[in-house]
Design a protein around this motif. Structure first.
Motif, short mmCIF file in Angstrom:
data_model
loop_
_atom_site.label_atom_id
_atom_site.label_comp_id
_atom_site.label_asym_id
_atom_site.label_seq_id
_atom_site.Cartn_x
_atom_site.Cartn_y
_atom_site.Cartn_z
N PRO A 1 149.17 -21.70 -83.37
CA PRO A 1 148.72 -21.69 -84.86
C PRO A 1 149.96 -21.35 -85.36
N THR A 2 150.72 -19.95 -85.09
CA THR A 2 151.82 -19.55 -85.71
C THR A 2 153.03 -20.17 -85.55
N GLU A 3 153.27 -20.90 -84.39
CA GLU A 3 154.35 -22.18 -84.19
C GLU A 3 154.25 -23.01 -85.19
N ILE A 4 152.94 -23.66 -85.14
CA ILE A 4 152.85 -24.90 -86.19
C ILE A 4 152.95 -24.36 -87.81
N ASP A 5 152.58 -23.08 -87.96
CA ASP A 5 152.81 -22.65 -89.29
C ASP A 5 154.34 -22.56 -89.82
N ALA A 6 155.18 -21.96 -88.59
CA ALA A 6 156.67 -22.05 -88.76
C ALA A 6 157.08 -23.53 -88.89
N ALA A 7 156.65 -24.40 -87.99
CA ALA A 7 157.06 -25.89 -88.26
C ALA A 7 157.02 -26.47 -89.42
N VAL A 8 155.65 -26.02 -89.97
CA VAL A 8 155.63 -26.60 -91.47
C VAL A 8 156.66 -26.14 -92.38
N ARG A 9 156.76 -24.70 -92.53
CA ARG A 9 157.52 -24.32 -93.26
C ARG A 9 159.19 -24.85 -93.00
N GLU A 10 159.53 -24.92 -92.10
CA GLU A 10 160.77 -25.50 -91.90
C GLU A 10 160.85 -26.90 -92.29
N ALA A 11 159.86 -27.68 -91.96
CA ALA A 11 159.73 -29.22 -92.47
C ALA A 11 160.00 -29.28 -93.86
N ALA A 12 159.13 -28.20 -94.60
CA ALA A 12 159.16 -28.18 -96.06
C ALA A 12 160.47 -27.87 -96.65
N ASP A 13 161.16 -26.97 -95.98
CA ASP A 13 162.65 -26.51 -96.50
C ASP A 13 163.59 -27.57 -96.33
N GLU A 14 163.54 -28.32 -95.10
CA GLU A 14 164.58 -29.27 -94.49
C GLU A 14 164.38 -30.65 -94.87
N GLU A 15 163.03 -31.08 -95.17
CA GLU A 15 162.73 -32.61 -95.16
C GLU A 15 162.22 -32.62 -96.78
N ALA A 16 163.07 -33.49 -97.58
CA ALA A 16 162.41 -33.52 -99.02
C ALA A 16 161.31 -34.62 -98.96
N SER A 17 161.46 -35.40 -97.99
CA SER A 17 160.07 -36.43 -97.96
C SER A 17 158.87 -35.87 -97.57
N PHE A 18 159.11 -34.62 -96.80
CA PHE A 18 157.94 -34.10 -96.13
C PHE A 18 156.77 -33.32 -97.42
N THR A 19 157.50 -32.71 -98.35
CA THR A 19 156.63 -32.18 -99.54
C THR A 19 156.15 -33.20 -100.39
N ASN A 20 156.78 -34.55 -100.55
CA ASN A 20 156.38 -35.62 -101.32
C ASN A 20 155.16 -36.28 -100.52
N ARG A 21 154.76 -36.03 -99.46
CA ARG A 21 153.60 -36.80 -98.81
C ARG A 21 152.50 -35.79 -98.46
N VAL A 22 152.57 -34.64 -99.03
CA VAL A 22 151.46 -33.49 -98.89
C VAL A 22 151.05 -33.18 -100.24
N SER A 23 149.84 -32.97 -100.43
CA SER A 23 149.39 -32.87 -101.88
C SER A 23 149.75 -31.74 -102.39
N ASP A 24 149.72 -31.80 -103.95
CA ASP A 24 150.03 -30.80 -104.90
C ASP A 24 149.74 -29.32 -104.56
N ASP A 25 148.59 -29.17 -103.85
CA ASP A 25 148.26 -27.81 -103.48
C ASP A 25 148.80 -27.17 -102.29
N PHE A 26 149.73 -27.96 -101.80
CA PHE A 26 150.48 -27.48 -100.70
C PHE A 26 151.17 -25.94 -101.00
N ASN A 27 150.97 -24.90 -100.00
CA ASN A 27 151.35 -23.60 -100.08
C ASN A 27 152.27 -23.30 -98.82
N ARG A 28 153.66 -22.97 -98.96
CA ARG A 28 154.49 -22.73 -98.03
C ARG A 28 153.97 -21.57 -97.23
N ARG A 29 153.62 -20.49 -98.12
CA ARG A 29 153.55 -19.18 -97.23
C ARG A 29 152.28 -19.53 -96.28
#
Length: 832
Positions: A142-170
């Motif tokens: 789970p920790t590795e997955i959380d880190a991968a999610v944050r990395e995707a959010a930081d580096e891929e603009a399309s990623f945040t466009n495809r997750v819901s508005d309540d997305f929480n990076r932290r």
């Protein structure tokens, strides 16, 4: 002009060759039946926008930037919902679903793009297959997955466009994600074609994906193509309309044989109109669903007036032939005036900017002509044939009395307008004029709208519709609409503006021009370090330069000003960029390098008008010809045309109908001023209708934009019947007796016609298309206003006309009393 000679010939055919007339009309009906099999259908909003420059730009983009031999594709949207769709169980659900979709041959899936795949790639950059992506997530903590999610959010603009508005990076959490399945269409399938288009291929893809979706730790929904409710709506509206028609015909005619004649005439009218549609090749679109109820309503109006007047003459003691001749002498002229003005009202819609509206005008006008012929000639011929048969054979007659008499409650109610015209017509008209003026000022605030939502049904259908028989019962709800509403509520709605640039892209300044146009963009454009977020030949070039040192060196050699954008020898740069195994330029650069496409990301929450203005601001930065397009631009430009179309059709209808009435009354009575009498209640009706639209929060759109022309076309029907009947009575009687006979006799038929029309067209509220339901309500409301103004307002207008336009000098009690009081007071004041 000796029009009576023509009327006499029609009378002769009806009363002396009635059976020949019946056979001739039935043969023509058979001819039109042949056109029914040629009817095609057209749905969606694309039909309304296909003539817009911005939509044509979309078609040019598809032609210029699609590889010559590529396969056509369709798409399906996946929506995944869970407490946390970025947690391991939900990611596994989506990746297993993705794997099954890609391995199911019947789905012809070319790709499945989801945020889960992006997270898997961040966990294992070497993963390239669905199995490897799934394995990367299954092995991760789970920790590795959380880190991968944050990395995707930081580096891929399309990623945040495809997750819901309540997305929480932290916390690396969100309640929903969306993905896209791209299907390769089958042989002969057409492309999606832009906003509102799309082919449903594979036809059962939603059910197939639902059956293989893996949803142990989440819910996965599948959204296909928008529902086409045209057939379902037609199946609902026409039976309901016919049922109400039969009920009101029973009340109006009170005779089963006459009801049968009326129903036969209605069926013939519909067959002629639908057959005409098939023969001339007009597609049956959503707006044409309103034509049958309109024609049914007007046809029944004609039928009720014809039968009612015939019964009036029979009650007075005339025989069958004389009663029918007297009836057709008057009603044929009245029907011709009504048909002429109504056809003009409908034909004014040919000035609309929207092709379906133009088709509607042509079909409705043709239907009005058919209605005039069938109810003006066929119905009287059939009626006289039946009544003659009744004299020879024991065919029962249930009722032969007309609607309305002076002693009946209806007759007394209708007489109110005549009473007002006797006691204070001028005062009443002044009050109506003031009220109409105020309503007109209020009506100027009515809104306009054009949205894809105008063409979609509600998420759930009303419960009462579920009690209908199976063949016409609509589904309980529309999953597509439910998912669409969910996406609107829970996801950031970024849109795209497509810029179609026509010009030689091999000129040294071509790429610099694209780069400069995107610098410091307008506020509604998404930015990346003060540059517009976009996809273009430049972004492909920069992406290649980042990973290919040799190509980067080529760019640097041809970059004179050192900004990373080559500005000389561009053909050589393009050739290197398009080398085998590298990027495909077909989606950003025209095949002959004479055009380019830039796709800008814009704020989906921004007002469409502002986005459109900003898009044209960016387009103006290009020296080459640049046309912005995309759904936002297309629908905003369509919206701007709605009000123009409404005004154009209104003006054309008023001018055309008024000119026709002036000509008709000049020819018939030598009194063209009677046209003004006809127009007064119509003006009141139109103003009241638009004011009601604002009060009810109804905006003009591409569908109901025809309502004013229709209100005039149908509303003149009522005024013409009253005025023409009054003139007929006025030849033999004084003003007020003529008015009384007119309002009671014709008013009775108008009442039956109004009730039939209001409820017959009102069944459009059952339409699954919300805009069509509103359209039916507005037509019913306009008919009600036209009836009230014709029965209660028109008598006072006629009295004023008689005082001003003739030498009769009919007294106006209140006005004459006021003038007398002033006259008597003046000598007294002078004597003092």
């Amino acid at each position: 002009m000796d029009y009576q000679r023509l009327i006499d010939r029609i009378d002769d055919a009806i009363v002396n060759r009635s059976k020949t007339v019946i056979v001739a009309f039935l043969l023509v009906t058979v001819l039109f039946v042949g056109g029914l099999g040629s009817i095609t259908t057209e749905s969606g909003q694309e039909q309304f926008i296909e003539d817009l420059p911005s939509f044509q730009a979309v078609e040019e983009i598809e032609e210029d930037f699609s590889p010559t031999f590529t396969e056509e594709t369709t798409s399906t949207t996946l929506v995944q919902e869970s407490n946390n769709v970025l947690a391991k169980p939900a990611l596994i659900d989506m990746l297993k679903t993705r794997q099954r979709i890609l391995t199911t041959g019947e789905l012809r899936a070319d790709s499945v793009s989801t945020p889960a795949e992006t997270v898997a790639t961040k966990l294992d950059p070497s993963a390239t297959t669905p199995e490897e992506h799934l394995r990367a997530v299954e092995r991760a903590t789970p920790t590795e997955i959380d880190a991968a999610v944050r990395e995707a959010a930081d580096e891929e603009a399309s990623f945040t466009n495809r997750v819901s508005d309540d997305f929480n990076r932290r916390t690396a959490s969100a309640s929903a994600i969306r993905g896209t399945v791209t299907h390769i269409a089958g042989p002969g399938e057409e492309p999606s074609g832009g906003p509102g288009g799309g082919v449903d291929f594979p036809p059962d893809r939603v059910d197939r994906i639902n059956s293989i979706a893996h949803d142990e730790g989440s819910n996965i929904w599948v959204q296909g193509t928008p529902p086409d409710t045209t057939g379902t709506t037609t199946g609902l509206v026409l039976p309901a309309a016919l049922l109400l028609i039969v009920i009101f015909l029973a009340v109006a005619y009170r005779d089963p044989v006459d009801i049968g004649i009326g129903l036969l005439a209605i069926v013939m009218t519909l067959v002629w109109t639908f057959g005409f549609i098939g023969l001339v090749g007009i597609p049956f679109a959503v707006l044409l669903i309103a034509v049958p109820p309109i024609l049914i309503a007007i046809g029944i109006d004609f039928g009720i007036h014809s039968i009612n007047r015939y019964r009036e003459e029979r009650v007075r003691g005339l025989g069958i032939t004389d009663a029918m001749v007297r009836t057709t002498d008057q009603m044929t002229v009245a029907f011709a005036i009504v048909a002429g003005t109504s056809a003009i009202g409908f034909l004014s819609n040919t000035a609309s900017a929207f092709p379906p509206t133009r088709d509607f005008g042509i079909v409705a006008a043709s239907g009005i002509v058919f209605t005039f012929l069938i109810f003006g000639v066929f119905v009287p011929a059939t009626k006289i044939t039946v009544d003659r048969a009744r004299e020879r054979y024991p065919i029962p007659t249930v009722s032969n009395t007309p609607l309305g008499s002076e002693s009946s409650p209806l007759g007394q109610l209708l007489s109110v307008g005549v009473t007002v015209s006797k006691r204070g017509p001028l005062v009443f008209l002044v009050l109506v004029a003031v009220a109409t003026g105020g309503a007109g000022m209020y009506a100027t605030g009515v809104d306009t709208g054009f949205s894809p939502d105008d063409f979609q049904p509600s998420e759930e259908t009303p419960a009462y519709l579920q009690s209908l028989p199976e063949p016409i019962r609509p589904p309980e709800g529309f999953e597509y609409v439910r998912i669409n509403n969910y996406l609107d509520e829970n996801f950031q709605q970024d849109d795209q503006v497509l810029m179609y640039i026509e010009g030689p892209m091999t000129e040294d300044s071509a790429l610099e021009e694209i780069h400069r146009a995107g610098r410091s963009p307008p506020p509604t454009f998404r930015t990346d370090r003060r540059q517009a977020e976009s996809q273009s030949i430049i972004t492909q070039l920069q992406s290649r330069a980042e990973r290919d040192p040799e190509f980067r060196a080529l760019v640097d050699r041809h970059d004179v000003d050192g900004d990373g954008i080559p500005d000389r020898n561009l053909p050589q740069v393009y050739d290197a960029l398009a080398e085998p195994a590298d990027s495909d330029l077909s989606n950003v650069l025209g095949e002959e390098r004479g055009s380019a496409q830039v796709i800008y990301t814009v704020d989906g929450e921004a007002d469409d008008e502002v986005v459109t203005e900003d898009a044209y601001e960016v387009a103006d930065r290009f020296r080459a010809e640049a046309q912005p397009t995309g759904s936002v631009i297309i629908f905003e430009e369509a919206l701007s045309l709605v009000l123009d179309s409404v005004i154009d059709t209104l003006v054309l209808t008023l001018i055309g109908a008024s000119g026709f009435l002036v000509f008709a009354y000049w020819v018939l009575e030598g009194r063209p001023s009677l046209a003004l009498v006809n127009i007064v209640p119509i003006v009141v009706t139109v103003v009241a209708l638009v004011a009601s639209m604002r009060a009810l929060g109804i905006a003009f759109n591409a569908i109901n934009g025809t309502i004013l022309a229709i209100a005039i076309g149908i509303g003149i029907d009522y005024a013409v019947h009253v005025v023409h009947r009054f003139i007929d009575e006025y030849h033999e009687r004084d003003l007020y007796p003529a008015l009384q006979r007119t309002v009671v006799g014709t008013g009775g038929a108008l009442t039956g016609s109004m009730l039939t029309t209001v409820f017959g067209i009102g069944v459009l509220v059952l339409a699954l298309n919300p805009a069509l339901g509103v359209f039916g309500s507005l037509i019913s409301l306009s008919v009600l206003y036209a009836y009230l103004s014709s029965v209660f307002l028109l008598p006072s207008v006629i009295v004023l006309w008689e005082r001003l336009a003739t030498d009769e000098g009919t007294p106006l009690p209140l006005v004459d009393a006021l003038i007398g009081a002033v006259t008597r007071r003046r000598p007294s004041a002078a004597g003092e």
